[in-house]
Design an enzyme around this catalytic site. Structure first.
Site, PDB file in Angstrom:
ATOM      1  N   ARG A 241       0.879  -1.162   0.000  1.00  0.00           N
ATOM      2  CA  ARG A 241       0.000   0.000   0.000  1.00  0.00           C
ATOM      3  C   ARG A 241       0.920   1.216   0.000  1.00  0.00           C
ATOM      4  NH1 ARG A 241      -0.873   4.634   3.587  1.00  0.00           N
ATOM      5  NH2 ARG A 241      -3.056   5.210   3.480  1.00  0.00           N
ATOM      6  N   ASP A 243       1.706   4.929   0.379  1.00  0.00           N
ATOM      7  CA  ASP A 243       1.109   6.026   1.127  1.00  0.00           C
ATOM      8  C   ASP A 243       1.097   7.328   0.328  1.00  0.00           C
ATOM      9  OD1 ASP A 243       0.245   7.279   3.755  1.00  0.00           O
ATOM     10  OD2 ASP A 243       2.107   8.383   3.395  1.00  0.00           O
ATOM     11  N   GLU A 280      -2.637   4.957  -2.078  1.00  0.00           N
ATOM     12  CA  GLU A 280      -3.503   5.887  -1.361  1.00  0.00           C
ATOM     13  C   GLU A 280      -3.386   7.224  -2.080  1.00  0.00           C
ATOM     14  OE1 GLU A 280      -4.149   8.347   2.784  1.00  0.00           O
ATOM     15  OE2 GLU A 280      -2.165   7.767   2.105  1.00  0.00           O
ATOM     16  N   ASP A 306     -14.085   8.498  -1.263  1.00  0.00           N
ATOM     17  CA  ASP A 306     -15.452   8.939  -1.528  1.00  0.00           C
ATOM     18  C   ASP A 306     -16.477   7.933  -1.006  1.00  0.00           C
ATOM     19  OD1 ASP A 306     -14.177  11.000  -2.812  1.00  0.00           O
ATOM     20  OD2 ASP A 306     -15.391  10.901  -4.630  1.00  0.00           O
ATOM     21  N   HIS A 309     -16.620   8.342   2.772  1.00  0.00           N
ATOM     22  CA  HIS A 309     -17.323   9.557   3.189  1.00  0.00           C
ATOM     23  C   HIS A 309     -18.832   9.406   3.006  1.00  0.00           C
ATOM     24  CE1 HIS A 309     -13.368  10.960   3.472  1.00  0.00           C
ATOM     25  NE2 HIS A 309     -13.281  11.722   2.406  1.00  0.00           N
ATOM     26  N   ASN A 376      -7.629  10.404  12.740  1.00  0.00           N
ATOM     27  CA  ASN A 376      -7.592  11.832  12.446  1.00  0.00           C
ATOM     28  C   ASN A 376      -8.798  12.570  13.018  1.00  0.00           C
ATOM     29  OD1 ASN A 376      -5.139  11.687  11.169  1.00  0.00           O
ATOM     30  ND2 ASN A 376      -5.992  11.488   9.117  1.00  0.00           N
TER      31      ASN A 376
END
Length: 575
Positions: A241, A243, A280, A306, A309, A376
């Protein structure tokens, strides 16, 4: 043999104990030296032009941490037990993201091995491990790594990682490793004296940008490409993955990502197993996953925020910051992957993204939670279990590659907070304010009041999973829901079908019905019971395959759903 790239130096020594051995120039900025008796386990440093002793930029082992000496490590000494492992393909798979330091009370690779049976029984296919290079102090998310070729001894060092990968493979689990190539951590980064590793002007919020396209960048790129191949080849990792690839500053005709993809493809052919690259990125750019033959970068997949979210807004009702754009966005993202595919993004104040509806759904790694979307938040809080069950139902029946975050499968109530352990006082004391500034505009105006100090050990300890929660009936029921969803995904090809043009969504203000072949995934997102229509009239009713609430009922083409619940229905053929 010792070797190091130091094009600016006029003399280089390798130092072992108190003895310095002069190195010879090999051209192109490379230096080498043969030292009799040196081998696996030998500690050493480099000195450039008689300066301070520095760790090896390509150190494989830093047993005393980022400020200690490097130690020679022989990959061939490890005895692998995964000779029968043939890898895993991404299409149809489910990924499980975890942080080694907080996944278990011990926070080690070996302790994680003890939990693999849980993951195998859950039904996931890949374990995705957050970054493992050495970092300042004893606790960190991993994105402050500096010795990119090494594995932190905080978790068990290079042999510990190999033991975990080997154990995963013997249980049928692939392993994806999170790697960071867009920046290095602010502490213990000794690359600059060796060469032009960093861009002279470009940077991101996290630090100076790596030099990918300026003078001397050929060797810098080789440093990163070689690092990627090391994980895939020497550690038997099945995928990477990558970053924040949007922070890679590269104006070359062949982008670094394309170069890594080409080398990965060649290595995959050599080792005889699939190797997966996942980006990512917040660019919403389908070129990342477009094959190189068609002018893309050739990565297998990319994270798709998306979808996260849209799910988060639908099940939580939150509308702050970037979430505000995603009210009512679920029908679009479930059929077209990106919500912002050229549309206006109010958070950015401009149009954003590009259509990716032509790509298969498995190329989008999607989640209801991940380390960023929990960590976060000022308090590191997770979705409430009721909301999470809804989100998981929609995610695990979607055409995308679902990813879970550790503990969500049982509705863990432990937070996942941002934590660090910087040695330098200026970094330790300024970290909390830096985090606050990073999220200005995200709708977290009370960050300073709510967020604990990242440098406090308690912040880290609070983030460790509490496995005793599995003794509670409510948590066990939550886990059963996740297991049932993954098993259902395995049992019905309609649910792993990645073709977005085969997905249709009927919806209202608080409900939606997702058409997946002969299946219907119906969700009531609202606080009151309702009845939805599943399709045209039929002589035989459909039947419920799985429901989050036992009181869901189907009669003909109508499904009655309790508040905030989801059901998967198989429609019986007419006649």
């Amino acid at each position: 043999m010792f070797e190091v790239w130091a094009p600016r130096a006029t003399a280089v020594d390798v130092e072992i104990g108190e003895v310095r051995y002069p190195m010879s120039s090999a051209g192109g900025g490379w230096w080498f030296a043969e030292v009799p008796g040196a081998g696996h386990g030998t500690d050493y440093r480099f000195r450039l032009d008689g300066g301070e002793a520095l760790p090896d930029p390509r150190t494989r082992w830093q047993p005393e941490g980022i400020f200690g000496p490097s130690r020679l490590y022989d990959h061939d000494r490890f005895e692998w037990g995964d000779a029968l492992w043939r890898g895993r393909d991404l299409p149809g798979s489910v990924i499980y993201e975890l942080h080694i330091g907080t996944f278990t009370p011990e926070g080690t690779f070996d302790a994680a091995i003890g939990k693999l049976e849980h993951l195998a029984e859950l039904g996931v296919d890949f374990v995705e491990i957050m970054p493992v290079p050495p970092v300042p102090g004893g606790r960190n998310w991993g994105y402050d790594g500096v010795d990119l070729w090494a594995v932190t001894d905080n978790y068990g060092g290079p042999d510990g990682l190999k033991r975990l990968v080997d154990a995963c493979h013997r249980r049928g689990l692939g392993v994806i490793l999170d790697v960071v190539y867009n920046h290095l951590g602010p502490s213990g980064n000794f690359l600059t004296p060796f060469g032009p590793y960093f861009h002279s002007t470009a940077s991101s919020f996290w630090g100076q940008a790596v030099n990918l396209d300026g003078p001397g960048s050929d060797e810098v790129r080789a440093y990163l490409v070689g690092n990627a191949m090391q994980w895939l080849r020497d550690y038997h990792i099945d995928g990477l993955r990558l970053d924040a690839v949007h922070a890679l500053r590269d104006d070359r005709a062949v982008h670094l990502l394309e170069e890594i993809a080409a080398e990965t493809e060649a290595l995959s052919a050599a080792v005889g197993r699939p190797l997966t690259l996942i980006a990512e990125s917040d660019l919403n750019d389908p070129r990342l996953m477009t094959p190189r033959e068609a002018g893309g970068y050739g990565l297998a997949a990319a994270w798709n925020d998306d979808v996260h979210h849209a799910l988060h807004v639908a099940v939580s009702g939150e509308r702050h910051g970037y979430y505000d754009d995603f009210y009512g966005a679920l029908p679009k993202v479930l059929t077209r992957a990106y919500y912002h595919d050229g549309t206006y993004s109010s958070f950015r104040g401009r149009s954003h993204g590009r259509s990716a509806a032509h790509l298969p759904g498995y190329r989008f790694v999607c989640c209801a939670q991940n380390h960023d979307q929990i960590g976060n938040r000022a308090e590191g809080d997770r979705l409430a279990p009721e909301a999470l069950r809804l989100a998981a139902g929609l995610l695990l029946t979607s055409p995308f590659t679902p990813m879970l975050f550790m503990g969500e499968e049982w509705g863990a109530r432990t937070p996942f907070l941002f934590f660090t352990d910087h040695v330098e006082p200026r970094l330790r004391e300024g970290e909390a304010d830096r985090r606050r500034r990073e999220f200005v505009g995200f709708g977290y105006d009370d960050w300073a009041e709510k967020a604990p100090d990242p440098g406090e050990e308690l912040t880290f300890l609070r983030s460790k999973l509490d496995w005793s929660e599995l003794d509670d009936d409510a948590h066990r029921a939550h886990l059963d829901w996740y297991r049932a969803l993954i098993a259902l995904r395995r049992a019905h090809p309609e649910l792993t079908d990645p073709r977005l043009d085969r997905v249709r969504v009927d919806h209202g203000e608080s409900w939606l019905v997702v058409h997946r072949g002969g299946l219907r995934v119906a969700a009531n997102l609202g606080p009151v019971p309702l009845t939805v229509r599943l399709g045209p009239g039929r002589s035989a009713p459909g039947h419920i395959l799985l429901a989050s609430e036992a009181s869901a009922t189907v009669r003909g083409e109508e499904l009655s759903l309790p508040a905030r619940s989801l059901a998967v229905v198989r429609l019986n053929p007419p006649g």
